[in-house]
Design an enzyme around this catalytic site. Sequence first.
Site, mmCIF file in Angstrom:
data_model
loop_
_atom_site.group_PDB
_atom_site.id
_atom_site.type_symbol
_atom_site.label_atom_id
_atom_site.label_comp_id
_atom_site.label_asym_id
_atom_site.label_seq_id
_atom_site.Cartn_x
_atom_site.Cartn_y
_atom_site.Cartn_z
ATOM 1 N N ASP A 11 32.126 -12.240 3.213
ATOM 2 C CA ASP A 11 31.687 -13.102 4.132
ATOM 3 C C ASP A 11 32.165 -12.420 5.594
ATOM 4 O O ASP A 11 32.895 -11.290 5.597
ATOM 5 C CB ASP A 11 32.403 -14.474 4.074
ATOM 6 C CG ASP A 11 32.259 -15.551 5.005
ATOM 7 O OD1 ASP A 11 30.799 -15.474 5.395
ATOM 8 O OD2 ASP A 11 32.984 -16.165 5.557
ATOM 9 N N SER A 12 31.951 -13.178 6.601
ATOM 10 C CA SER A 12 32.345 -12.667 8.018
ATOM 11 C C SER A 12 33.668 -13.261 8.200
ATOM 12 O O SER A 12 34.206 -12.432 9.146
ATOM 13 C CB SER A 12 31.439 -13.436 8.914
ATOM 14 O OG SER A 12 31.505 -14.800 8.834
ATOM 15 N N CYS A 74 28.005 -15.896 2.175
ATOM 16 C CA CYS A 74 27.971 -16.027 3.412
ATOM 17 C C CYS A 74 26.455 -16.533 3.412
ATOM 18 O O CYS A 74 25.358 -15.823 3.042
ATOM 19 C CB CYS A 74 28.104 -14.773 4.268
ATOM 20 S SG CYS A 74 27.503 -14.892 5.895
ATOM 21 N N GLU A 154 37.144 -21.175 11.078
ATOM 22 C CA GLU A 154 37.700 -19.913 11.334
ATOM 23 C C GLU A 154 39.300 -19.701 11.965
ATOM 24 O O GLU A 154 40.017 -19.092 11.553
ATOM 25 C CB GLU A 154 36.847 -18.765 12.094
ATOM 26 C CG GLU A 154 37.022 -17.146 11.815
ATOM 27 C CD GLU A 154 36.963 -16.787 10.451
ATOM 28 O OE1 GLU A 154 36.344 -17.116 9.604
ATOM 29 O OE2 GLU A 154 37.614 -15.808 10.255
ATOM 30 N N CYS A 186 26.968 -23.564 4.888
ATOM 31 C CA CYS A 186 27.736 -22.273 5.620
ATOM 32 C C CYS A 186 28.908 -22.565 4.668
ATOM 33 O O CYS A 186 29.683 -23.524 4.494
ATOM 34 C CB CYS A 186 27.931 -22.694 6.906
ATOM 35 S SG CYS A 186 29.267 -21.360 7.727
ATOM 36 N N HIS A 188 32.094 -21.738 5.193
ATOM 37 C CA HIS A 188 33.115 -22.263 6.073
ATOM 38 C C HIS A 188 33.184 -23.848 5.830
ATOM 39 O O HIS A 188 34.263 -24.316 5.902
ATOM 40 C CB HIS A 188 33.145 -22.085 7.588
ATOM 41 C CG HIS A 188 33.341 -20.578 8.130
ATOM 42 N ND1 HIS A 188 32.621 -19.480 7.750
ATOM 43 C CD2 HIS A 188 34.501 -20.110 8.605
ATOM 44 C CE1 HIS A 188 33.314 -18.400 7.919
ATOM 45 N NE2 HIS A 188 34.278 -18.767 8.654
HETATM 46 N N1 DGL Z 1 30.305 -18.161 6.532
HETATM 47 C C1 DGL Z 1 29.001 -17.884 6.913
HETATM 48 C C2 DGL Z 1 27.817 -18.614 6.484
HETATM 49 O O1 DGL Z 1 28.039 -19.108 5.190
HETATM 50 C C3 DGL Z 1 29.006 -17.081 8.240
HETATM 51 C C4 DGL Z 1 29.806 -17.883 9.382
HETATM 52 C C5 DGL Z 1 29.362 -16.983 10.712
HETATM 53 O O2 DGL Z 1 30.062 -15.895 10.714
HETATM 54 O O3 DGL Z 1 28.909 -17.417 11.600
HETATM 55 O O4 DGL Z 1 27.031 -18.497 7.047
#
Ligand code: DGL
Length: 265
Positions: A11-12, A74, A154, A186, A188
């Site tokens: 993931d990011s 992600c 984050e 997402c 997150h």
């Molecule tokens: N967690 C990621 C997702 O599911 C990306 C969040 C990001 O880097 O903007 O899209």
Amino acid sequence: MDSKSPIGVFDSGVGGLTVVNNLAKVLPDENVIYFADSKNFPYGTKTENEVKEFAKRILNFLLKREVKAIIVACNTVSSIAIPALTEIAKPVPVFGMIQAGAHYALKITKNKKIGVISTPLTAKKNAYKIELMKLDQRLQVFEVGSQELVNLVEDGVKQNEYAFRLANERLQRPIESGIDTLVLGCTHFPFLYKVVKKIAGDNIAVIDPSAYLVLKVKEFLEKRELLHIGIAHRIYFTTGEREEFLDKTRIFLDFPAEKVEKIEI
Ligand code: DGL
């Protein structure tokens, strides 16, 4: 590649740790390599080409470590790069969030009205709508994006007043449209479950695609006789600062992180 080979997850940033938590519940013996591209966070406001390039680099890093499966933890990457990543990774299977989330939402919805909250890039691509319509043309899909909510998580937030206000504002349109299912689109966002559930109320199911995805990974490993039995080792790589990521694992992981390393790729 054998049963001891790890599952690669990326993931990011910290979002994919929601997937690692679910993996540890369903496949507690599996070795895992987690890759957080913290230096390039956020992906949700980058261009498609930038995100694809980051993803390819990470994929190659994981393939060199002889992973037996890859989870693109992600949604943003999943919304644009799964065909390309699948081609590169062959014969290692690549599992994406959107595909899993769409199947899961279809199982849950009764009135066929589904909301999705994601990054702006995933929402702009209509990634969930496209995937869901492939499964059932009668579905109505309402997608909204919020980068601010991703950024809050984050930074270590699971719930606060600001997150509530932001989520409440973003979710009004899908809720007013009569959805009975809301996808946390997402990785997150499952960390904001309590905030989102409070807004969604009892009549809307709030779902995390990774709960479904890890079952698919389990099925795959069973079929290929690649399930690991033994003590699991989970290693975390970050392109950001080691200490910072270690602190975040303490907030977000359901168990202590064994090993965190800073890496440049
Ligand atoms: N967690 C990621 C997702 O599911 C990306 C969040 C990001 O880097 O903007 O899209």
